[in-house]
Enzyme design. Structure first.
Site, PDB file in Angstrom:
ATOM      1  CG  PHE A 155      -1.864  -1.109   1.384  1.00  0.00           C
ATOM      2  CD1 PHE A 155      -2.307  -1.826   0.280  1.00  0.00           C
ATOM      3  CD2 PHE A 155      -2.334  -1.483   2.652  1.00  0.00           C
ATOM      4  CE1 PHE A 155      -3.196  -2.885   0.425  1.00  0.00           C
ATOM      5  CE2 PHE A 155      -3.218  -2.536   2.800  1.00  0.00           C
ATOM      6  CZ  PHE A 155      -3.653  -3.245   1.688  1.00  0.00           C
ATOM      7  CB  ILE A 156       4.202   2.096  -1.133  1.00  0.00           C
ATOM      8  CG1 ILE A 156       4.641   0.972  -0.183  1.00  0.00           C
ATOM      9  CG2 ILE A 156       5.125   3.313  -1.037  1.00  0.00           C
ATOM     10  CD1 ILE A 156       4.451   1.260   1.311  1.00  0.00           C
ATOM     11  CD  GLN A 336     -29.231  10.985   4.391  1.00  0.00           C
ATOM     12  OE1 GLN A 336     -28.419  10.108   4.150  1.00  0.00           O
ATOM     13  NE2 GLN A 336     -30.527  10.769   4.428  1.00  0.00           N
ATOM     14  CD  GLU A 363       0.606  10.070   6.744  1.00  0.00           C
ATOM     15  OE1 GLU A 363       1.273  10.012   5.735  1.00  0.00           O
ATOM     16  OE2 GLU A 363       0.821  10.888   7.649  1.00  0.00           O
TER      17      GLU A 363
END
Lengths: 385, 261
Positions: A155-156, A336, A363
């Site tokens: 996931f870089i 909404q 993060e």
């Protein structure tokens, strides 16, 4: 609201907004749809000196700090969070050099980052190590002439697109997390390849890939800081980058709020624009209050960091958690208020809602960060501060 | 390579209002912008500089506030700027404007290429570029969509014509007007904005240019605007009735009458 920004910061914020509106807005839906990395926009940002904002003047930057970076990220994210994170990831990716690099490393790499010529990325997460950073497995074995990296980072952000990577790997696996070190790895180093581009829920303009190291030899001088300092450095750098995620979330929420006010003024139901309905008004007011509060917290923490304060783990976590929860709530409420139209891709709010989710996760997940905040509270009480 | 780019400050036409009493443009509260066609001229000037080296000088004639467009020009890549401003220049038509610009460019002494936008969005005449070339006695190419090459005192350009394009070579110095197809103008940079903020922009008056006062401003103008009005839109549809065949022949007659077929 008066944010007490310097003239330079106001100029930076205004120009970032102009780039976002003139260059990003016309293509954001297409970038999202096609999951295309925004190279043309990165070039525009480079030409406008935006990559110089967070680099000191001695390395061809403009000498700004955390707040200057946050202002650019916020303005880009107000239009497209995927573009914003592609830019911001470079600030995180080179922060290791800025904070812990040697003079030689800084001179060699930072001018290229400042010019926008080379993007950077930060690689810590692995398949086994998300919130539990101590579970990383990538190793860096010391050998004649350097270090040999083996392992896979997951996931870089900017993976595959960036030229310079900060990679955290174990130099002494037997010492666990105290045996971790940080390295600078350049793209095209033999033994360094990329996995497939991830298909994501949001931030689809940004590129997310695996980094794969197979007997990847990097020169000795590419270690950042000292052996064994990797974990502490990574934690400190993430503390420093969290206001940036906060700014991303604030920008997202601001964009959603503005789009919703516009829509509520023109959508007619029961013979009137829906903004005249009190139910809608109360939601809009709560959205506005939350966005402003989040912005002020992010700016305050960024200014604290820029003032040279050393301890800001708790505050940086608060800014990230509060702003990201705000972005999720505000974008959900935006959809909404838009009703069925908001669920369609014809309007930008469904994208904003998809984009917002990750700000609560990456993060430091908001749960991990809340735990960290509680830890600081306990620690302080124990010290009777 | 010394490049001169002519720019004009114009009211933003997305928000245009005409005073119904005086039939003139309402300028109060209207944002002023750089004439969009001129932004392509500036960008091309900066690109020529980046390719061949040299300096870009931006010139504008107008009231004191026109300085804003010159600061924006510096922020987007111009090296120097000069504002031509004097009460005597007011009310100039294209002829008087071109004369004043020509005097200023002569005063600069060194120039190889002069680039203008194809036309302004307020006057829309497209005359200043060619008039300027005439007054400076330089060769001129209009509607340039690409600068192919500059070498040995020559420039090869592509210009748009109605049904295609022409490739032309012209000796330098030369005056060009450019079309929007030529480039995508860059946005200002932060360093450019900082430079623009502190840049000293000289103002050249009628006296400094040594102009003949009968050739500038309203008195130097060969044309006068007598009236500004909205053209009346007359729509008169005609509905044919009767047999289909007679309708068709009447329609054909009408079209012939109007020389459409």
């Amino acid at each position: 609201m008066e944010y007490f920004l310097t003239e330079q910061q106001k100029t930076t914020k205004n120009l970032a907004r102009r780039i976002a509106e003139e260059r990003v807005l016309p293509v954001r839906a297409e970038l999202d749809e096609k999951e295309e990395f925004p190279w043309a926009i990165m070039k525009d940002l480079a030409d406008a000196d935006m990559f110089r904002v967070f680099i000191p003047e001695e390395y061809e930057g403009l000498g700004g700090g955390c707040l200057d970076l946050c202002l650019v990220v916020e303005e880009l994210s107000r239009v497209c969070s995927g573009v914003a994170i592609s830019y911001a990831a470079t600030a995180l990716g080179c922060s290791s050099l800025l904070e812990y690099g040697t003079e030689e490393q800084k001179r060699k790499h930072l001018p290229d980052v400042a010019s926008g010529g080379r993007l950077t990325a930060f690689a810590l997460t692995e398949a086994t190590a998300g919130s539990d950073v101590s579970a990383i497995r990538t190793t860096a074995r010391r050998e004649q002439g350097g270090y040999v990296l083996n392992g896979t980072k997951q996931f870089i952000t900017n993976g595959g697109e960036a030229e310079i990577y900060t990679v955290i790997a174990l130099t002494s696996p037997e010492r666990g997390i105290r045996g971790a070190s940080a390295f600078l790895v350049e793209k095209d180093t033999p033994g360094f390849t990329f996995g497939n581009k991830e298909k994501k829920m949001g931030l689809r303009a940004s590129a997310t890939r695996e980094l794969i190291f197979r007997n990847c030899l990097i020169p000795e001088e590419n270690i950042i800081g000292r052996e064994g300092m990797g974990f502490v450095m990574a934690m400190r750098l993430l503390d420093r980058s969290r206001p940036g995620v906060g700014a991303q979330a604030v920008g997202l929420a601001q964009g959603a709020l503005e789009a919703t006010v516009d829509y509520a003024r023109q959508r007619i139901q029961f013979g009137h624009p829906i903004i005249s309905l009190q139910a809608v008004q109360l939601m809009l007011a709560d959205m506005a209050i939350a966005v402003e509060a989040a912005r002020l917290l992010v700016y305050s923490v960024a200014k604290t960091i820029d003032s040279g304060e050393k301890n800001f783990t708790e505050e940086a976590a608060m800014a990230k958690v509060f702003a990201s929860d705000t972005a999720m709530k505000v974008t959900t409420d935006a959809v909404q208020i838009f009703g069925g139209a908001g669920y369609m891709r014809d309007y930008p709010v469904e994208k904003m809602m998809r984009d917002a989710k990750i700000t609560q996760i990456y993060e430091g997940s908001n749960e991990a960060l809340r735990t960290a905040i509680a830890f600081e509270l306990r620690k302080r009480k124990a010290r009777r501060e | 390579m010394n490049i001169v780019v002519c720019l004009k400050q114009v009211p933003d036409t997305t928000d245009i209002k005409i005073d119904p009493q005086t039939n003139t443009l309402v300028r109060q509260g209207i944002k002023n912008i750089v004439n969009p066609f001129d932004t392509y001229a500036l960008e091309e000037g900066v690109r020529v500089k980046e390719r061949y080296g040299g300096r870009v000088t931006a010139i504008s004639m107008g009231p004191a506030q026109a300085e804003e467009v010159l600061r924006e020009a510096i922020a987007t890549g111009a090296d120097d700027a000069v504002l031509l401003s004097d009460g005597a220049f007011a009310g100039a038509d294209t002829l008087a404007t071109a004369y004043t610009l020509a005097r200023a460019i002569n005063k600069l002494e060194q120039y190889d290429v002069i680039i203008c936008g194809r036309q302004t969005i307020d006057g829309d005449t497209g005359q200043v570029g060619p008039e300027l070339a005439e007054m400076l006695k330089l060769s001129f190419v209009a509607y340039v969509s690409k600068i192919d090459e500059i070498s040995n005192g020559y420039m090869r350009v592509k210009r748009m014509i109605e049904d295609g394009y022409e490739v032309m070579e012209t000796p330098l110095p030369a005056v060009l007007t450019v079309v929007k197809e030529i480039n995508v103008p860059r946005l200002p940079s932060l360093r450019g904005l900082t430079k623009a903020k502190s840049a000293v922009i000289p103002v050249w008056t009628a006296q400094e240019l040594g102009v003949d006062n009968n050739m500038v401003g309203l008195s130097g103008s060969a044309t006068r605007v007598i009236e500004i009005f909205f053209p009346q839109r007359v729509r008169c549809g005609e509905i044919f009735q009767g047999e289909l065949e007679s309708q068709v022949s009447r329609l054909v007659d009408k079209l012939r009458e109007a020389t459409i077929v």
